[in-house]
Scaffold this active site. Structure first.
Site, PDB file in Angstrom:
ATOM      1  N   LYS A   1       2.759  11.296  -3.217  1.00  0.00           N
ATOM      2  CA  LYS A   1       1.708  10.670  -4.032  1.00  0.00           C
ATOM      3  C   LYS A   1       0.835  11.712  -4.735  1.00  0.00           C
ATOM      4  CE  LYS A   1      -1.710   6.955  -3.430  1.00  0.00           C
ATOM      5  NZ  LYS A   1      -2.270   6.059  -2.383  1.00  0.00           N
TER       6      LYS A   1
ATOM      7  N   ASP B   1       0.871  -1.164   0.000  1.00  0.00           N
ATOM      8  CA  ASP B   1       0.000   0.000   0.000  1.00  0.00           C
ATOM      9  C   ASP B   1       0.912   1.220   0.000  1.00  0.00           C
ATOM     10  OD1 ASP B   1      -1.706   2.081   0.479  1.00  0.00           O
ATOM     11  OD2 ASP B   1      -2.455   1.341   2.405  1.00  0.00           O
TER      12      ASP B   1
ATOM     13  N   ASP C   1     -13.260   5.077   1.106  1.00  0.00           N
ATOM     14  CA  ASP C   1     -11.822   5.105   1.383  1.00  0.00           C
ATOM     15  C   ASP C   1     -11.297   6.536   1.327  1.00  0.00           C
ATOM     16  OD1 ASP C   1      -9.079   4.854   1.457  1.00  0.00           O
ATOM     17  OD2 ASP C   1      -8.928   3.405  -0.171  1.00  0.00           O
TER      18      ASP C   1
ATOM     19  N   GLU D   1      -7.314   0.457  -4.384  1.00  0.00           N
ATOM     20  CA  GLU D   1      -7.304   0.361  -2.924  1.00  0.00           C
ATOM     21  C   GLU D   1      -8.631  -0.104  -2.332  1.00  0.00           C
ATOM     22  OE1 GLU D   1      -5.683   4.216  -2.000  1.00  0.00           O
ATOM     23  OE2 GLU D   1      -3.717   3.618  -2.761  1.00  0.00           O
TER      24      GLU D   1
END
Lengths: 213, 622
Positions: free
Chosen positions: B87, B25, B206, B184
């Site tokens: 990210k 992850d 999420d 994810e």
């Protein structure tokens, strides 16, 4: 209605570069499996289902899953490049077939194609006069509801549309599976596709109002 | 799960070797690596027993690189060279990133993707991410005791093509074989679904540090089917921190902070936000560079107030996802909460109110994605027996299209199409004698090209001169199981084939990639040639094994001369593997792959035919 015509004959241009002639013209949209000579790939046969409009959704889902279980790229993560390529092609084809068959309008269109009937979705925009009247009334109702931000009116419109859609779907089924009349089915299908687009417009309008609530 | 395995006579094979594979992850705030050990997915920890690796990378002028906690501690003192939340920059240009003026970095606006000037040189977000992945890879290899066959790396479901490509590139740079890019929320659904053996329609909500995803899935026996996904690739906990940061500036009458103070106050803002998860108010004190001490008290009410619009921003994508799945709120059996930011009571309340049910919080929101990815990696590595595994059907989050007249977008692959998917469209020439065409590939839902993401431009040349409208150019979009696109175009009317293949590279030219690889080798003191040779040999060995097992199972599908050709190529590959030339190994590998093409196709045909055999009869008349 002219809008659809324009879309069908849309001239595409691209940003200028000196060396190239940039204008291209769309011929036809088509969904596609990997086989280049694909026009009449039979999606029913892929899943072992009879070639007809009425469909056993459960059998379709089960067949689809069984096929994907065998061909999906996840099954070939450790396999040779050749097998991975074949797997990608098959899984793509299975998705294509499944998506086509589970949607009533796409299924009808595919069935007509297999029967060699041109639905004229891109070229034939002639509609029955009463249908056109109905369309105009709906469009006006939609505009009014949007202006008034009237969710209840939109809801009512959506329900009316849903009722008419299901009535027309029944006619479509009769034309395709019962007393066979492929041309009438194609006409019905063209109306239904208009109604589907209108239904999306209602959803957009709802979303616009809810989004600003 | 089978408790004992009964081998049928003649079916027993050599004891199955467990292949080492991990799930990673790669998060905005923290990253994790997990693996399946003795049938259970676990997060792998560092020497200090920590599972979470802060996604922070600090560059030193000496060339040394710190990753994780050490880098995080130096955030305030060396903010310019300490990259946090990288990210957010993946596959993005300077103009794409919100609040970029608050980031204390020296950005270089390269085409396609921004870069950051550090004391160790200019670094792309891909390289920064690769540093994080490299640490996780080393951790996994130390912990599992051997080299990895590959990794499943997770990405936000709402990541576009550019962001996915960048992530895959980062993994490649870190020396990881990517078995699959996995969304994810889908990873979370696997972990949740398998742990709780649930069936029905579930939503996965999420909210991470920098991204928001909502996915609607149907879970049935052995199948995870994503029905629709939506989200916001630039909405996460960082934005809540930023609201608190702005509030602090206003409260304390501050303007124009230096990079060090900015970093300090952003950290304080995050701490205050986290404190509010359990307390009604949080006190903020900080000493600025100039010695000034600031103080403020953030209450739950104020926080709710200043972040209300952010919470609302999660609900519009949620509505859209439901609509795309053609479902009502009442069809959803449960909402699985994922990502550290779902700990905020404001989010819990909003989600509970929207779905009319208590959100499901019974899995650790920080770890569930890595655990799900590890389970999928275990399946992809071939460690699970057929029947004991599952099928995952995911979708493409954003529509793909081509620019048309008036800078409008002609949609070719609609969003939420199940992967893999291919669509083709035919075009023709507009002028007599036209021999070339130019295409612009874009991704997004808006009608205007300017509002969508530009993925690639490509040209098709060598069209035979014909009168206008006579040429038939077939443009094909193929999106693979990773959600990555390739485009080909071919002129078909004359049989003359002019094909191009586009793998959009998003500003990372091939030279960039080879430079990064070179740099990373120098940094890791690895021998580039040796690694290339090793990788080529591993690939070759894997292929030989795959072909052997295929021959064992289905040799009767081959004519004797076809079999001879394959055997011959295997021998050639085996002797190439003994050489020191990685190119020779690669060439022989490709040759073996080519000669098995037809065999692979026949095997698959037979498999599919077998699936449907026996059913056809009883279902013909229902």
């Amino acid at each position: 209605m002219s809008k659809t015509n324009a879309a069908a004959e849309k001239v595409l241009t691209f940003k200028p570069t000196a060396a190239l002639t940039r204008c291209v013209w769309r011929v036809a949209a088509m969904s596609t499996p990997f086989d280049a000579t694909s026009a009449a790939l039979d999606h029913f046969a892929l899943f072992g289902l009879p070639q007809r409009y009425a469909i056993d959704q459960r059998a379709l889902e089960q067949s689809y899953r069984d096929v994907q279980t065998k061909v999906h790229p996840d099954r070939f993560a450790q396999a040779s490049a050749a097998e991975q390529r074949v797997s990608l092609q098959w899984a793509t084809r299975a998705n294509e077939a499944y998506q086509t068959l589970r949607d009533p309008l796409q299924r009808a269109r595919h069935l007509l194609e297999l029967r060699g009937v041109d639905c004229g979705l891109e070229t034939n925009t002639a509609m029955p006069a009463d249908f056109l009247m109905q369309q105009m009334q709906w469009r006006e109702a939609l505009e009014e509801a949007c202006d008034d931000r009237d969710l209840a009116a939109l809801e009512q419109l959506a329900q009316e549309l849903a009722q008419q859609t299901s009535a027309r779907l029944q006619h479509l089924a009769q034309h395709l599976d019962g007393v066979r009349d492929d041309l009438a089915a194609a006409g019905e299908l063209r109306c239904l596709i208009f109604m589907q687009k209108f239904s999306l417009a209602i959803d957009d309008a709802r979303e616009g109002i809810e989004g600003h609530a | 799960m089978a408790l004992l395995q009964i081998a049928e006579p003649g079916m027993s094979s050599a004891p199955h070797q467990h292949r080492l594979a991990v799930g990673i992850d790669l998060g905005t705030t923290n990253s994790l690596v997990a693996s399946v050990r003795s049938g259970t997915a676990v997060c792998l920890t560092d020497a200090q027993g920590r599972a979470l690796l802060p996604s922070v990378v600090r560059y030193h002028s000496s060339g040394a690189v710190d990753v994780g906690d050490l880098a995080q501690q130096s955030q305030a003192e060396d903010s310019r060279n300490t990259i946090v939340s990288v990210k957010r920059f993946m596959g993005r240009g300077v103009s794409d990133v919100a609040h970029i003026e608050n980031a204390p970095y020296d950005f270089v606006d390269a085409p396609g993707m921004l870069q950051i000037r550090t004391c160790a040189g200019v670094r792309s977000p891909v390289e920064v991410s690769a540093e994080i992945l490299r640490v996780l890879r080393a951790r996994a290899e130390a912990s599992l005791g051997g080299p990895l066959v590959g990794a499943v790396v997770t990405v936000p479901a709402y990541f576009d093509e550019a962001q996915r490509q960048a992530t895959k590139e980062a993994a490649r740079l870190a020396g990881l074989e990517v078995l699959r890019l996995l969304n994810e929320p889908t990873a979370a659904a696997i972990a949740y679904g398998l742990d709780h053996a649930v069936e029905g329609v579930y939503a996965v909500f999420d909210l991470g540090g920098g991204t928001f995803d909502i996915s609607i899935l149907r879970l049935t026996q052995g199948v995870f089917e994503v029905l629709a996904t939506n989200g916001d690739a630039a909405l996460g906990g960082d934005d809540f921190d930023h609201r608190v940061f702005c509030w602090l500036l206003e409260q304390c009458g501050l303007h124009q902070l230096g990079p060090r103070d900015t970093r300090l106050l952003l950290t304080k803002a995050r701490e205050a936000k986290e404190a509010l998860t359990l307390h009604a108010s949080a006190r903020v004190t900080a000493q600025l560079d100039n010695g000034e001490v600031i103080e403020a008290t953030l209450t739950s009410e104020i926080f709710t107030d200043i972040t209300r619009t952010l919470v609302q921003k999660t609900l519009a994508p949620t509505r859209k996802a439901l609509r795309d799945a053609a479902l009502q709120v009442s069809d959803v059996k449960g909402v699985v909460m994922v990502g550290g930011s779902t700990r905020m009571p404001q989010i819990q309340q909003a989600v509970g109110a929207f779905f009319g049910c208590e959100p499901l919080n019974n899995l650790d929101p920080d770890k569930v994605v890595a655990l799900g990815a590890a389970m999928q990696a275990d399946v992809l590595a071939g460690n699970k027996a057929a029947g004991d595994d599952w099928l995952l059907l995911d979708v493409i989050p954003l529509s793909l299209g081509i620019e048309t007249m008036g800078e409008l977008v002609e949609r070719i692959v609609p969003r939420n199409s199940t992967l893999p998917v291919a669509r083709a469209q035919e075009f023709t020439t507009f002028k007599d004698g036209q021999t070339a065409m130019r295409f612009h590939v874009v991704q997004g839902e808006r009608e205007r090209v300017g509002d969508c993401r530009s993925l690639a431009h490509f040209e098709l040349r060598g069209i035979p001169p014909m009168v206008a409208g006579a040429a038939r150019i077939r443009v094909m979009f193929q999106v693979d199981a990773d959600g990555l696109l390739s485009v080909t175009a071919r002129e078909i009317s004359t049989g003359v084939e002019a094909a191009v293949s586009v793998k959009p590279a998003f500003g990372l030219a091939d030279e960039d990639i080879s430079r990064m690889l070179r740099d990373s080798f120098e940094h890791a003191k690895e021998d580039m040639h040796l690694r290339a040779l090793n990788e080529a040999r591993v690939d070759a060995q894997r292929l030989i094994e795959a072909v052997h097992s295929a021959l064992e199972a289905d040799h009767e599908l081959l004519e004797s001369e076809e079999r001879a050709a394959i055997d011959c190529r295997i021998e050639e590959l085996q002797s190439a593997m003994k050489s020191e030339d990685h190119r020779a190994v690669k060439t022989a590998t490709d040759a073996l792959n080519r000669v098995t093409d037809t065999f692979a196709a026949r095997r698959m045909d037979r498999q599919v035919a077998q699936v449907l055999k026996g059913r056809r009869v009883n279902e013909l008349d229902f």
